[in-house]
Design a protein around this motif. Structure first.
Motif, PDB file in Angstrom:
ATOM      1  N   ALA A  58      -5.626   0.808   7.089  1.00 12.58           N
ATOM      2  CA  ALA A  58      -4.898   1.538   6.186  1.00 12.58           C
ATOM      3  C   ALA A  58      -4.421   0.398   5.782  1.00 12.58           C
ATOM      4  O   ALA A  58      -4.111   0.463   4.350  1.00 12.58           O
ATOM      5  CB  ALA A  58      -3.884   2.941   6.431  1.00 12.58           C
TER       6      ALA A  58
ATOM      7  N   THR B 247       0.672  -1.087   0.176  1.00 12.99           N
ATOM      8  CA  THR B 247       0.295  -0.098  -0.120  1.00 12.99           C
ATOM      9  C   THR B 247       0.647   1.560  -0.052  1.00 12.99           C
ATOM     10  O   THR B 247       1.606   1.178   1.012  1.00 12.99           O
ATOM     11  CB  THR B 247      -0.713  -0.047   1.434  1.00 12.99           C
ATOM     12  OG1 THR B 247      -1.587  -0.674   1.550  1.00 12.99           O
ATOM     13  CG2 THR B 247      -1.928   1.428   1.236  1.00 12.99           C
ATOM     14  N   ASP B 248       0.351   2.398  -0.906  1.00 16.51           N
ATOM     15  CA  ASP B 248       1.437   3.572  -1.247  1.00 16.51           C
ATOM     16  C   ASP B 248       0.731   4.598   0.233  1.00 16.51           C
ATOM     17  O   ASP B 248      -0.414   4.597   0.035  1.00 16.51           O
ATOM     18  CB  ASP B 248       0.892   3.640  -2.224  1.00 16.51           C
ATOM     19  CG  ASP B 248       2.143   5.001  -2.600  1.00 16.51           C
ATOM     20  OD1 ASP B 248       2.778   5.253  -1.846  1.00 16.51           O
ATOM     21  OD2 ASP B 248       1.746   6.176  -3.020  1.00 16.51           O
TER      22      ASP B 248
ATOM     23  N   GLN C 229      -3.348   9.418   7.665  1.00 17.07           N
ATOM     24  CA  GLN C 229      -1.817   9.893   7.513  1.00 17.07           C
ATOM     25  C   GLN C 229      -1.767  11.142   9.062  1.00 17.07           C
ATOM     26  O   GLN C 229      -0.541  10.452   8.916  1.00 17.07           O
ATOM     27  CB  GLN C 229      -1.961  10.800   5.993  1.00 17.07           C
ATOM     28  CG  GLN C 229      -2.203   9.413   4.555  1.00 17.07           C
ATOM     29  CD  GLN C 229      -1.609  10.180   3.642  1.00 17.07           C
ATOM     30  OE1 GLN C 229      -1.894  11.910   3.834  1.00 17.07           O
ATOM     31  NE2 GLN C 229      -1.319   9.999   1.836  1.00 17.07           N
TER      32      GLN C 229
ATOM     33  N   LYS D  66       0.771   7.464   0.046  1.00 16.03           N
ATOM     34  CA  LYS D  66      -0.253   8.691  -0.671  1.00 16.03           C
ATOM     35  C   LYS D  66      -1.353   8.224  -1.098  1.00 16.03           C
ATOM     36  O   LYS D  66      -2.902   8.824  -0.876  1.00 16.03           O
ATOM     37  CB  LYS D  66       0.684   9.026  -1.317  1.00 16.03           C
ATOM     38  CG  LYS D  66       1.748   9.782  -1.200  1.00 16.03           C
ATOM     39  CD  LYS D  66       2.358  10.097  -2.916  1.00 16.03           C
ATOM     40  CE  LYS D  66       3.620  10.858  -2.667  1.00 16.03           C
ATOM     41  NZ  LYS D  66       4.035  10.932  -3.948  1.00 16.03           N
ATOM     42  N   SER D  67      -1.940   6.673  -0.830  1.00 13.77           N
ATOM     43  CA  SER D  67      -3.256   6.303  -1.079  1.00 13.77           C
ATOM     44  C   SER D  67      -4.512   6.000   0.224  1.00 13.77           C
ATOM     45  O   SER D  67      -5.166   6.022   0.297  1.00 13.77           O
ATOM     46  CB  SER D  67      -2.983   4.950  -2.252  1.00 13.77           C
ATOM     47  OG  SER D  67      -2.682   4.021  -1.066  1.00 13.77           O
ATOM     48  N   ILE D  68      -3.789   5.936   1.394  1.00 17.47           N
ATOM     49  CA  ILE D  68      -4.613   6.393   2.189  1.00 17.47           C
ATOM     50  C   ILE D  68      -5.005   7.622   2.763  1.00 17.47           C
ATOM     51  O   ILE D  68      -4.953   9.097   2.525  1.00 17.47           O
ATOM     52  CB  ILE D  68      -3.103   5.968   3.363  1.00 17.47           C
ATOM     53  CG1 ILE D  68      -2.456   4.941   3.309  1.00 17.47           C
ATOM     54  CG2 ILE D  68      -4.033   6.663   4.804  1.00 17.47           C
ATOM     55  CD1 ILE D  68      -1.874   4.493   4.150  1.00 17.47           C
ATOM     56  N   GLY D  69      -6.088   7.516   3.122  1.00 20.68           N
ATOM     57  CA  GLY D  69      -6.822   8.140   3.472  1.00 20.68           C
ATOM     58  C   GLY D  69      -6.075  10.079   4.080  1.00 20.68           C
ATOM     59  O   GLY D  69      -5.397   9.424   5.211  1.00 20.68           O
ATOM     60  N   LYS D  70      -6.891  11.091   3.848  1.00 19.79           N
ATOM     61  CA  LYS D  70      -6.131  12.220   4.811  1.00 19.79           C
ATOM     62  C   LYS D  70      -6.138  11.662   5.986  1.00 19.79           C
ATOM     63  O   LYS D  70      -5.158  12.847   7.228  1.00 19.79           O
ATOM     64  CB  LYS D  70      -6.051  13.053   4.448  1.00 19.79           C
ATOM     65  CG  LYS D  70      -7.325  14.226   4.179  1.00 19.79           C
ATOM     66  CD  LYS D  70      -7.768  15.114   3.308  1.00 19.79           C
ATOM     67  CE  LYS D  70      -9.319  15.781   3.881  1.00 19.79           C
ATOM     68  NZ  LYS D  70      -9.597  16.868   3.500  1.00 19.79           N
TER      69      LYS D  70
END
Length: 169
Positions: free
Chosen positions: A73, A3-4, A13, A6-10
């Motif tokens: 996540a 999982t990148d 993060q 950046k692909s996780i929700g803000k």
């Protein structure tokens, strides 16, 4: 499956970053500091980290909240369905942060002239990291659409049938 970040929700993060920062700050020995200014210019000061007294429970709750966000996540399929994970993370983060703040603000100790005890610089930063974690987990809970569990009032059958209508007058 990778999982990148950046692909996780803000909100997740923000929760992961603030939870990681809280863990790092918990080991710094300026969480609670004590100093004594005695006669003749004698000055002694010392500090402790967040792994003392009931602050230990607080930091453990913060770690568990961060772990829930991380598993949610990166490995969502490993969590059981039907559990409000965002709500659990928010509750754990909030209670953990509250315990950390209470321990530093009310540390106990002698109340004598020249003696002071209270939160140190890492304590204040730990408060901010814990509050940020709590805010991000609450925002994640609100964005997820999860609902608060409803209490069953006057209903013994698990809430599957509506309550009976009152008798007519």
């Amino acid at each position: 499956m990778a999982t990148d970040f950046k692909s996780i929700g803000k909100y997740d993060q923000g929760a992961l970053i603030s939870g990681g920062l809280a863990l790092i700050l918990s080991f710094i020995s300026s969480y609670v500091t004590a100093s004594f200014d005695g006669p003749g210019g004698l000055s002694i000061s010392d500090g402790t980290n967040a792994w003392t007294s009931y602050a230990t429970l607080g930091i453990l709750l913060v770690i568990v909240a961060t772990a829930i966000v991380a598993v949610k996540a990166f490995a969502r399929e490993n969590l059981p369905d039907g559990v409000p994970w965002n709500l659990a993370a928010a509750a754990l983060a909030g209670v953990g942060t509250l315990l950390l703040i209470l321990r530093a603000v009310f540390p106990g100790g002698p109340d004598a002239a020249g003696y002071s005890i209270g939160p140190g610089w890492s304590g204040y930063l730990l408060f901010l990291a814990g509050i940020a974690l709590t805010v991000f987990t609450v925002l994640s809970f609100r964005a997820s659409g999860e609902k608060l569990p409803q209490a069953n009032k006057n209903n013994n059958n698990g809430g599957t049938t509506p309550p009976a209508a009152p008798p007519a007058a």
